[in-house]
Motif scaffolding. Structure first.
Motif, PDB file in Angstrom:
ATOM      1  N   ARG A  46       3.996   7.104   2.705  1.00 44.87           N
ATOM      2  CA  ARG A  46       4.069   5.867   3.468  1.00 44.87           C
ATOM      3  C   ARG A  46       3.965   4.679   2.517  1.00 44.87           C
ATOM      4  O   ARG A  46       3.160   4.693   1.593  1.00 44.87           O
ATOM      5  CB  ARG A  46       2.940   5.789   4.497  1.00 44.87           C
ATOM      6  CG  ARG A  46       2.962   6.892   5.547  1.00 44.87           C
ATOM      7  CD  ARG A  46       1.851   6.689   6.566  1.00 44.87           C
ATOM      8  NE  ARG A  46       1.855   7.704   7.608  1.00 44.87           N
ATOM      9  CZ  ARG A  46       1.177   8.841   7.555  1.00 44.87           C
ATOM     10  NH1 ARG A  46       0.416   9.100   6.497  1.00 44.87           N
ATOM     11  NH2 ARG A  46       1.243   9.707   8.535  1.00 44.87           N
ATOM     12  N   ALA A  47       4.764   3.667   2.792  1.00 52.06           N
ATOM     13  CA  ALA A  47       4.690   2.412   2.035  1.00 52.06           C
ATOM     14  C   ALA A  47       4.742   1.267   3.032  1.00 52.06           C
ATOM     15  O   ALA A  47       5.600   1.256   3.921  1.00 52.06           O
ATOM     16  CB  ALA A  47       5.831   2.299   1.031  1.00 52.06           C
ATOM     17  N   ARG A  48       3.819   0.346   2.906  1.00 57.24           N
ATOM     18  CA  ARG A  48       3.821  -0.804   3.811  1.00 57.24           C
ATOM     19  C   ARG A  48       3.490  -2.065   3.018  1.00 57.24           C
ATOM     20  O   ARG A  48       2.616  -2.049   2.153  1.00 57.24           O
ATOM     21  CB  ARG A  48       2.839  -0.616   4.971  1.00 57.24           C
ATOM     22  CG  ARG A  48       1.443  -0.178   4.582  1.00 57.24           C
ATOM     23  CD  ARG A  48       0.623   0.219   5.813  1.00 57.24           C
ATOM     24  NE  ARG A  48      -0.692   0.720   5.433  1.00 57.24           N
ATOM     25  CZ  ARG A  48      -0.966   1.992   5.155  1.00 57.24           C
ATOM     26  NH1 ARG A  48       0.005   2.901   5.211  1.00 57.24           N
ATOM     27  NH2 ARG A  48      -2.191   2.359   4.825  1.00 57.24           N
ATOM     28  N   LEU A 102       8.222   8.759   5.162  1.00 58.95           N
ATOM     29  CA  LEU A 102       9.058   9.956   5.016  1.00 58.95           C
ATOM     30  C   LEU A 102       8.151  11.172   4.933  1.00 58.95           C
ATOM     31  O   LEU A 102       7.076  11.114   4.331  1.00 58.95           O
ATOM     32  CB  LEU A 102       9.910   9.886   3.742  1.00 58.95           C
ATOM     33  CG  LEU A 102      11.115   8.962   3.726  1.00 58.95           C
ATOM     34  CD1 LEU A 102      11.723   8.950   2.328  1.00 58.95           C
ATOM     35  CD2 LEU A 102      12.154   9.411   4.746  1.00 58.95           C
ATOM     36  N   PRO A 103       8.577  12.301   5.523  1.00 60.15           N
ATOM     37  CA  PRO A 103       7.802  13.527   5.321  1.00 60.15           C
ATOM     38  C   PRO A 103       7.893  13.975   3.870  1.00 60.15           C
ATOM     39  O   PRO A 103       8.896  13.727   3.189  1.00 60.15           O
ATOM     40  CB  PRO A 103       8.478  14.532   6.264  1.00 60.15           C
ATOM     41  CG  PRO A 103       9.863  13.995   6.459  1.00 60.15           C
ATOM     42  CD  PRO A 103       9.747  12.504   6.386  1.00 60.15           C
ATOM     43  N   VAL A 104       6.834  14.604   3.394  1.00 62.29           N
ATOM     44  CA  VAL A 104       6.832  15.065   2.007  1.00 62.29           C
ATOM     45  C   VAL A 104       7.930  16.084   1.772  1.00 62.29           C
ATOM     46  O   VAL A 104       8.602  16.078   0.739  1.00 62.29           O
ATOM     47  CB  VAL A 104       5.456  15.663   1.650  1.00 62.29           C
ATOM     48  CG1 VAL A 104       5.491  16.320   0.275  1.00 62.29           C
ATOM     49  CG2 VAL A 104       4.392  14.580   1.681  1.00 62.29           C
ATOM     50  N   GLY A 105       8.129  16.966   2.709  1.00 63.86           N
ATOM     51  CA  GLY A 105       9.121  18.029   2.562  1.00 63.86           C
ATOM     52  C   GLY A 105       8.752  19.184   3.465  1.00 63.86           C
ATOM     53  O   GLY A 105       8.198  19.002   4.550  1.00 63.86           O
ATOM     54  N   THR A 106       9.029  20.380   3.016  1.00 65.51           N
ATOM     55  CA  THR A 106       8.765  21.562   3.819  1.00 65.51           C
ATOM     56  C   THR A 106       7.262  21.811   3.921  1.00 65.51           C
ATOM     57  O   THR A 106       6.466  21.318   3.127  1.00 65.51           O
ATOM     58  CB  THR A 106       9.438  22.780   3.197  1.00 65.51           C
ATOM     59  OG1 THR A 106       8.847  23.027   1.913  1.00 65.51           O
ATOM     60  CG2 THR A 106      10.931  22.563   3.028  1.00 65.51           C
ATOM     61  N   VAL A 135       0.860  -1.179   0.000  1.00 67.78           N
ATOM     62  CA  VAL A 135       0.000   0.000   0.000  1.00 67.78           C
ATOM     63  C   VAL A 135       0.898   1.231   0.000  1.00 67.78           C
ATOM     64  O   VAL A 135       1.728   1.400   0.904  1.00 67.78           O
ATOM     65  CB  VAL A 135      -0.938   0.013   1.215  1.00 67.78           C
ATOM     66  CG1 VAL A 135      -1.712   1.333   1.277  1.00 67.78           C
ATOM     67  CG2 VAL A 135      -1.905  -1.152   1.157  1.00 67.78           C
ATOM     68  N   PHE A 136       0.732   2.064  -1.025  1.00 64.31           N
ATOM     69  CA  PHE A 136       1.478   3.324  -1.091  1.00 64.31           C
ATOM     70  C   PHE A 136       0.496   4.440  -0.782  1.00 64.31           C
ATOM     71  O   PHE A 136      -0.462   4.670  -1.509  1.00 64.31           O
ATOM     72  CB  PHE A 136       2.101   3.522  -2.471  1.00 64.31           C
ATOM     73  CG  PHE A 136       2.925   4.779  -2.560  1.00 64.31           C
ATOM     74  CD1 PHE A 136       4.173   4.842  -1.990  1.00 64.31           C
ATOM     75  CD2 PHE A 136       2.419   5.915  -3.187  1.00 64.31           C
ATOM     76  CE1 PHE A 136       4.924   6.009  -2.051  1.00 64.31           C
ATOM     77  CE2 PHE A 136       3.153   7.075  -3.258  1.00 64.31           C
ATOM     78  CZ  PHE A 136       4.418   7.122  -2.687  1.00 64.31           C
TER      79      PHE A 136
END
Length: 486
Positions: free
Chosen positions: A182-184, A207-211, A173-174
């Motif tokens: 998120r990927a699991r 991971l956070p997307v970014g700023t 699942v992305f």
């Protein structure tokens, strides 16, 4: 209409009804957003204001209370945080978790009042942190609900996308909900709705997307192709909180921004991390049967391109926003959505040269029904001049030695232990009390390609056959029931 799914999210709570018609259009006026592209689905901004009266969703925005002390948002993130965050509202100590419970209670109460019927409600909970979410639901007032069912989000997404969880038992699942990637990797052990258990998480990466600026820009820009263009109805994530929210970029400039911020690299990194982790359990990338896209962020072309580069045609993602809600409703179906043919069925064919019998399958084990296309198609010859009938017998075919009892332990030269399938033997037992007799009129000739047989399964789980006489160009039977299947 009483069957519905409530999927609490940080930005929107998605309410999905079984019926996808006009009956739901007038519900929650002033609270929900209606998206024409998704009939039967309501999008309620996940906002609750606790004051003299409880305000939900669009009511909070229309009253200009988004920044007010009594407004609670980011409800799902706070539910999944082990330590409650509290503030004083009108002299009372209110936590985000209590606010989330009030939000869900009031939402359910209003829906029941407007529908004027008891509700069968499915609440979706995350596999990660699910116990915290379920703990919060204990404080939700659900007196207006006739029944409450808890289903994990990943199972709901798989059911919403129509997966056969007996076969597609390992999926990735992305999930891109704008704030994080998120990927699991999940392993389903699906035994049907009645024996439901959540899947096992074999790997998880985030991971956070970014700023913060990038996240807000993605919120503003998704699905916008021209600078200054109005956001289409489909774009349900947007909050008009600030004047600058009306500014949009061209498609090209948006893509340029994403490349500059390295979004594509982050997508690749989170996938690589998940695959690296699951490889420690001996799972290879090719062992992943399907990749399911969740969240509106997965509609960004750059995101889809990279996921498809890694997994090819295994990617499923036409309903990233609403698949979970639809899967939750399907979980309540009178007939389990996973109802499959549980055995393999074959016909008996004799080789005219060797005289030995073969058993080509007509329906494979774990086939879903009703079938839309033939499960098997065979041309049958007549064997001698003057043949006036054919006998069709169906067998239930199994393999002795299948399953755990048929597995053998093997010690390799490197000292490692492995499991391999032991020796198996096909066993065929008649599934019909008597064969189906197909009349051959006029009589057949030796070696003549005479009949086309097409098999399928109807909505009553019966094996059916369509028989066409190729020589006479006429249909003998269409979808004739042969037997009830297990």
């Amino acid at each position: 209409m009483p069957d519905l799914t409530i999927d609490l999210g940080n930005y929107n709570t998605i309410v999905t009804f079984r019926e996808h018609d006009g009956e739901t259009r007038d519900l929650l006026k002033g609270v929900a957003r209606r998206i024409h592209e998704f009939p039967g689905t309501l999008f309620v901004p996940s906002l609750v204001h606790l004051g003299e009266r409880t305000l939900l969703g669009e009511e909070v925005l229309s009253e200009g209370l988004y920044e007010d002390e009594g407004c609670f948002r980011d409800l799902k993130d706070h539910i999944l945080h082990p330590a409650p965050v509290a503030r004083n509202v009108r002299g009372l100590r209110q936590t985000h978790k209590k606010a989330a419970a009030i939000f869900l209670s009031e939402l359910t109460r209003r829906l029941a009042a407007e529908v004027a019927a008891p509700l069968n409600v499915v609440f979706l909970f995350p596999n990660l942190g699910g116990e915290l979410f379920r703990e919060c639901l204990r404080y939700v007032d659900l007196e207006s609900a006739r029944s409450v069912t808890l289903v994990d989000e990943d199972t709901a997404v798989a059911l919403g996308y129509g997966l056969n969880l007996f076969v597609d038992d390992r999926v990735l699942v992305f999930d891109f909900g704008f704030s994080s990637l998120r990927a699991r990797v999940l392993q389903f052990h699906w035994l049907g709705r009645e024996a439901y258990t959540p899947p096992v998480i074999q790997a998880s990466a985030s991971l956070p997307v970014g700023t913060a600026d990038l996240r807000m820009r993605i919120l503003r820009e998704l699905h916008v192709d021209e600078a200054g263009a109005d956001l289409p109805a489909f774009y349900w994530k947007k909050f008009r909180l600030h004047d600058e929210d009306s500014e949009t970029l061209s498609h090209e400039k948006f893509e340029e921004l994403l490349r500059k911020e390295g979004l594509g690299a982050r997508v690749r990194e989170v996938l690589d991390r998940a695959l690296e982790e699951v490889s420690l359990a001996g799972v290879r990338p090719e062992d992943i049967r399907k990749v399911l896209l969740v969240g509106g962020g997965t509609r960004i072309p750059e995101v889809r391109r990279i996921v498809s580069e890694v997994f090819g045609d295994r990617v499923v993602g036409e309903l990233p926003e609403v698949a979970a809600g639809r899967g939750g409703v399907e979980f309540l179906s009178d007939r389990p959505v996973d109802d499959m043919v549980r055995e393999t069925y074959s016909i008996q064919v004799r080789d005219p040269i060797t005289g030995e019998y073969r058993y080509p399958p007509v329906v494979e084990k774990f086939s879903r029904y009703p079938t839309r296309t033939p499960t098997a198609r065979y041309v049958v010859n007549t064997f001698y001049d003057g043949q006036y009938e054919l006998h069709l017998q169906v067998f239930r075919s199994t393999r002795q030695g299948d399953g755990e009892r048929g597995r053998e332990i093997v010690y390799g030269e490197d000292g490692k232990i492995a499991f391999v399938q032991g020796q198996t033997q096909e066993v065929h037992e008649p599934a019909m009390a008597a064969p189906l007799v197909i009349p051959v009129q006029p009589p057949g000739r030796i070696g003549e390609r005479r009949f086309l047989l097409e098999f399928g399964v109807d909505n009553q789980k019966r094996l059916v056959v369509t028989v066409k006489d190729l020589r006479e160009e006429r249909m003998l039977w269409e979808d004739r029931p042969l037997l009830e299947m297990v």
